[in-house]
Every structure is written in C-alpha cells, then in structure tokens.
Design a protein around this motif. Structure first.
Motif: not given
Length: 296
Positions: A271-273, A144-150
């Motif tokens: 912010v999402y997984a 699992l990864a907690i990631v982000q994008d603009w």
C-alpha cells in the motif's frame, strides 16, 4: 497574455475528449468551459475546436497550444508547491483518492488526524480503484492517490509520478462455513483453484490479480459473483456461493456463516501513495503521507 484558466480548460478537453468531460473534471458547467474556450479563441485569433460527428476535435492550432499548456500548467503547479513549502504551513486543498479497503481501514484515522493537526487544509477524498486513480494523478485531476499492488502483479506507475510506502498488507481466504476446508488452519491456494469465487468487477486491481494468480496455478478461474463492497462479498460467501480473498486491512464484521483461513503462499500487497513530482515540496503531500503511515 494567455489566461491560465482558459488554457486549463483547453488542456482538459484535450485529455478527456469532450467539453462535457472537461467540465466534470474541472467541476464547472459545460457552458462555462465553452465560454472559456470561446474567449481563448478570441485571444489567440485562432479556431481551436471543430465539429467531429456528435463531438468536437482540436484543430492543429489547439494541439500546438496544448503542448505548451502542459508545460505551463506543470510550471505553475511547481511554483505553487514551492510557495507552500516556503510558507511552511499545511494549507489549501488536497484532492485525493483511495482504494476501497484503504478508505475503510486507513482514511478515517488519517483524515481525522489531518483535520485536527492542520485546520487550514481541506482534504477531498474519493474512493477509486488504482486503475482509475493513478491516471487521474498523472493528468492532474487528483493531487494524491492511495493505491495498492500485489507482489506478483505490480501496478504500472507512469513517469513523472513519485511513490511513498505506507504499509504491507496480507490476505486470508473467507470460505462458507460448510466448505470442506473451512475447519483447516491453513489452506493451499491451489486446493481452491477449481472453486467458485466472489470478487470485485473485471478491470479492478483485485479482480485482475485474482484472475492472474489462479491461472498460474490451476487454469481458468470461476469468478461467479462480483460485488464492490467486501461486506457484500462476505454475505454471498455466507450463503455458500463462493470463496473471497479478504485483505486484513479491509476486514469488516465477518458473518456467522463464514470461516477465515490462512492462505499459502501468503498473498501480500504493498500500500503506497503516488503524487506528481512537481508537487513533492507541498507540505500537504508530506502531511497526508505521514498521516496515512500513522494510521497504518
């Protein structure tokens, strides 16, 4: 009968390009990987690796075996997820990554809740930028990864990965206290387009977003100083060395020599997984997602 651990070792060498890199990912010694591959060669009666310069490359027989190994390992993961779901308990080990501000702003509360609510689950967290963590999830190196994008710079998510929203985050700009615009309540980003900036290193999500955004409004940006930690970036801003985009999720103690000002347009990020589709039924995935949403 082909041994799964040996197939996993061969697959890791194929994905990561060397025996040493495979050993790092599998958390074993280089010698252990070499021994697994030697046993696999004896099992198959085929040569699987050959010297190539200072490294190795896979033979045609190995490439054929790897193509099957990918499907086999995927089915094994799905079977494990189904068994965990059937058992209905949040147990086992969950390897995950989170980008720096999520590590600061979300992970402490989320991981503490997981430990308290699910003592049979061991979570292993690494701080990694989404540019690094998303491919690791796709390869099976992370669960699992907690990631982000603009909003104006979406992150590319490979096929086979699913995503679950956690929260929306906005950012302000941190200016040196003696900056001409530091006393304003709101500043237009284009007013700062010619200023020096302080940011993360090239190749990271935040650096690439800032570069892209500033180029769309005012030409080539001046990113003079690069630091990974927001506290370091703010210390440089307090010394009068540039402006910093400061997400509210990762806000830390703001030095006396810095003023926070709202930006227009408001920089917003999701912010999402992300996790592999085969692992969807794992109770640990669902529990982690719930814990991070609660922390947000």
């Amino acid at each position: 009968m082909l041994d799964l651990d040996r197939l996993r070792a061969l697959h890791a060498v194929s994905v990561h390009g060397s025996v040493g890199a495979a050993a790092d990912v599998l958390h074993v010694t280089t010698s252990a990987v070499s021994q697994q591959l030697a046993k696999l060669e004896r099992e198959t009666g085929q040569k699987l690796l050959e010297r190539h310069g200072r490294g190795v490359r896979l033979t045609d027989a190995a490439e054929l075996l790897v193509s099957h190994a990918e499907r086999i390992l995927s089915l094994v993961e799905q079977a494990q997820a189904d068994l965990e779901a059937h058992r209905g308990k949040v147990v086992g080990e969950l390897s995950m990554a989170a980008f720096p501000t999520a590590t600061r702003g979300l992970a402490p509360a989320a991981l503490a809740a997981l430990r308290a609510g699910h003592p049979g689950l061991r979570v292993v967290l690494n701080e990694k930028d989404p540019v690094v963590s998303v491919p690791m999830v796709a390869r099976g190196d992370l669960d699992l990864a907690i990631v982000q994008d603009w909003g104006n710079r979406p992150l590319s998510i490979p096929d086979g990965l699913l995503r679950g929203g956690i929260c929306e985050d906005v950012a302000d700009v941190a200016l040196p206290a003696d900056h001409p615009l530091a006393d304003r309540d709101v500043v237009e980003l284009k007013e700062l387009s010619g200023d020096p900036w302080i940011c993360d290193a090239p190749g990271t999500i935040c650096h690439d977003w800032l570069t892209h955004t500033l180029r769309t409004i005012g030409g080539e940006p001046h990113i003079d100083h690069m630091a990974q930690e927001l506290s370091s970036q703010l210390a440089l801003a307090a010394a009068g060395l540039g402006a910093v985009v400061l997400p509210r999720l990762g806000r830390c103690d703001v030095p006396a020599g810095v003023r926070l000002v709202e930006l227009r347009p408001v920089p917003s990020r999701s912010v999402y997984a992300v996790w592999r589709e085969q692992a969807t039924r794992r109770p640990a995935i669902r529990a982690a997602l719930q814990a991070f949403r609660a922390a947000a």
